[in-house]
Design an enzyme around this catalytic site. Structure first.
Site, mmCIF file in Angstrom:
data_model
loop_
_atom_site.group_PDB
_atom_site.id
_atom_site.type_symbol
_atom_site.label_atom_id
_atom_site.label_comp_id
_atom_site.label_asym_id
_atom_site.label_seq_id
_atom_site.Cartn_x
_atom_site.Cartn_y
_atom_site.Cartn_z
ATOM 1 N N ARG A 55 0.783 -1.042 -0.151
ATOM 2 C CA ARG A 55 -0.039 0.131 0.115
ATOM 3 C C ARG A 55 0.862 0.991 -0.138
ATOM 4 O O ARG A 55 1.961 1.281 0.702
ATOM 5 C CB ARG A 55 -1.094 0.055 1.164
ATOM 6 C CG ARG A 55 -1.945 -0.770 1.292
ATOM 7 C CD ARG A 55 -2.972 -0.678 0.289
ATOM 8 N NE ARG A 55 -4.140 -1.509 0.146
ATOM 9 C CZ ARG A 55 -4.256 -2.715 -0.523
ATOM 10 N NH1 ARG A 55 -3.113 -2.986 -1.392
ATOM 11 N NH2 ARG A 55 -5.385 -3.578 -0.482
ATOM 12 N N GLU A 66 -4.861 7.409 -5.154
ATOM 13 C CA GLU A 66 -5.221 6.306 -6.354
ATOM 14 C C GLU A 66 -6.498 6.733 -6.888
ATOM 15 O O GLU A 66 -7.475 6.776 -6.106
ATOM 16 C CB GLU A 66 -5.115 4.980 -5.671
ATOM 17 C CG GLU A 66 -3.804 4.431 -5.444
ATOM 18 C CD GLU A 66 -3.752 2.877 -5.069
ATOM 19 O OE1 GLU A 66 -2.700 2.401 -5.170
ATOM 20 O OE2 GLU A 66 -4.898 2.391 -4.482
ATOM 21 N N HIS A 103 -2.056 -0.314 -10.106
ATOM 22 C CA HIS A 103 -2.564 -0.952 -8.957
ATOM 23 C C HIS A 103 -3.171 -2.229 -9.742
ATOM 24 O O HIS A 103 -4.216 -2.812 -9.509
ATOM 25 C CB HIS A 103 -3.593 -0.429 -8.328
ATOM 26 C CG HIS A 103 -3.874 -1.128 -6.957
ATOM 27 N ND1 HIS A 103 -4.172 -0.327 -5.963
ATOM 28 C CD2 HIS A 103 -3.676 -2.481 -6.550
ATOM 29 C CE1 HIS A 103 -4.393 -1.133 -4.565
ATOM 30 N NE2 HIS A 103 -3.894 -2.481 -5.127
#
Length: 315
Positions: free
Chosen positions: A234, A263, A281
């Site tokens: 993360r 994000e 991601h």
């Protein structure tokens, strides 16, 4: 049964249409963006990257299950969910194939950094053959920070490269180290020792109170000069300003990032000026892991629909 999916209709590589096809008698509602305004009228929530806090949970009038599409539960207020009598479950990465896919992406990043991928396009454009001179992985040391599903999948795949593998996890375990061919295994308190020895440091941890900004200015200074950092966990694991300063000073030779502080990341973010391999991601976005996640999600939703016991798999 109504299920809210906190994501755009086209998110996650086609996962939403596949879930609908698997459970055609369940009503799935996709929200706009990775967020949710209210849980009223829904029996289950698939949160994705949506933050599920006490305020949002207070809007639920019949919610029985929060079923994550993957592993990460750090964005969910588990205590508040329990107070509301709402079950929380995920799809463990070992079961879904997610860990395997994320590990493969991490190794691709390692190879790209070692082979100086940021210079290859220019060498081709300038017709320079035999350049740039890359770095082989054999004999190099990789430090695995976190040895859950992803860390173990990395160790399994890196062993044939002839790399020296070391790691840290919550508890050191000699039998675990032998099983996963680790030359050395320490606790999280021994992170400085791992950083000092590693040519590549790979993060595969959740972002929580114990791990938030675990890679700060002090940690970056402990890394080998010209070392590489790869984050598959993360964004919050790394102190962003310290990270950018280390890239600017070339204390850090480069990085691989599949996760970010914001994000999706801003395309004009300063981090893209440096030797960074960045992916949006997508570590777990492969045919294999999507199929595994769909099965895990739908199995639990089917149980909820049919009044069977939901499998509470918080791994």
């Amino acid at each position: 049964m109504r299920v809210l999916i906190a994501a755009d209709e086209n998110a996650w590589g086609g996962l939403i249409p596949a879930i609908r096809q698997t459970l055609p008698d369940v009503e799935f509602v996709a929200s706009a963006g990775h967020a949710a305004e209210s849980l009223a009228g829904f029996d289950a929530l698939i949160p994705g990257m949506c933050r599920v806090d006490a305020r949002l949970l207070a809007t639920a009038d019949r919610l029985r299950l929060i079923q994550q599409a993957g592993v990460g539960l750090e964005g969910i207020d588990l205590r508040a969910a329990k107070q509301h009598g709402i079950m929380v479950a995920n799809v463990p990465s070992d079961d879904s194939g997610n860990a395997d896919s994320v590990a493969e992406l991490g190794i691709w990043m390692m190879i790209g950094l070692a082979r100086r991928q940021n210079e290859i396009a220019d060498c081709l454009a300038q017709q320079k053959l035999g350049q740039p001179i890359g770095m082989g992985l054999k004999g190099k040391t990789v430090g695995l920070v976190g040895l859950g599903g992803i860390g173990k999948a990395l160790a399994k795949r890196l062993a044939p490269f002839g790399m020296r593998m070391i790691g840290v996890k919550r508890e050191a375990d000699d039998a675990f180290a032998r099983e996963h061919q680790l030359d050395w295994l320490g606790t999280m308190a021994q992170l400085p020792e791992l950083l000092q020895q590693s040519d590549f440091v790979v993060l595969s941890l959740p972002d929580n109170a114990q791990t938030h900004r675990i890679i700060d200015a002090r940690a970056l200074a402990q890394m080998k000069p010209a070392g590489f950092l790869i984050n598959l966990g993360r964004g919050g694991l790394i102190d962003k300003q310290a990270f950018l300063a280390a890239l600017e000073s070339r204390q850090l030779a480069g990085a691989g990032l599949d996760v970010f502080w914001q994000e999706p990341p801003d395309p004009n973010d300063a981090l893209f000026r440096y030797n960074v391999i960045a992916t949006p991601h997508i570590g777990g976005v492969t045919d294999i892991s999507l199929a595994g996640n769909i099965k895990g999600i739908c199995d639990n939703l089917r149980r909820l629909r049919d009044g069977e016991a939901v499998i509470d798999r918080q791994a």
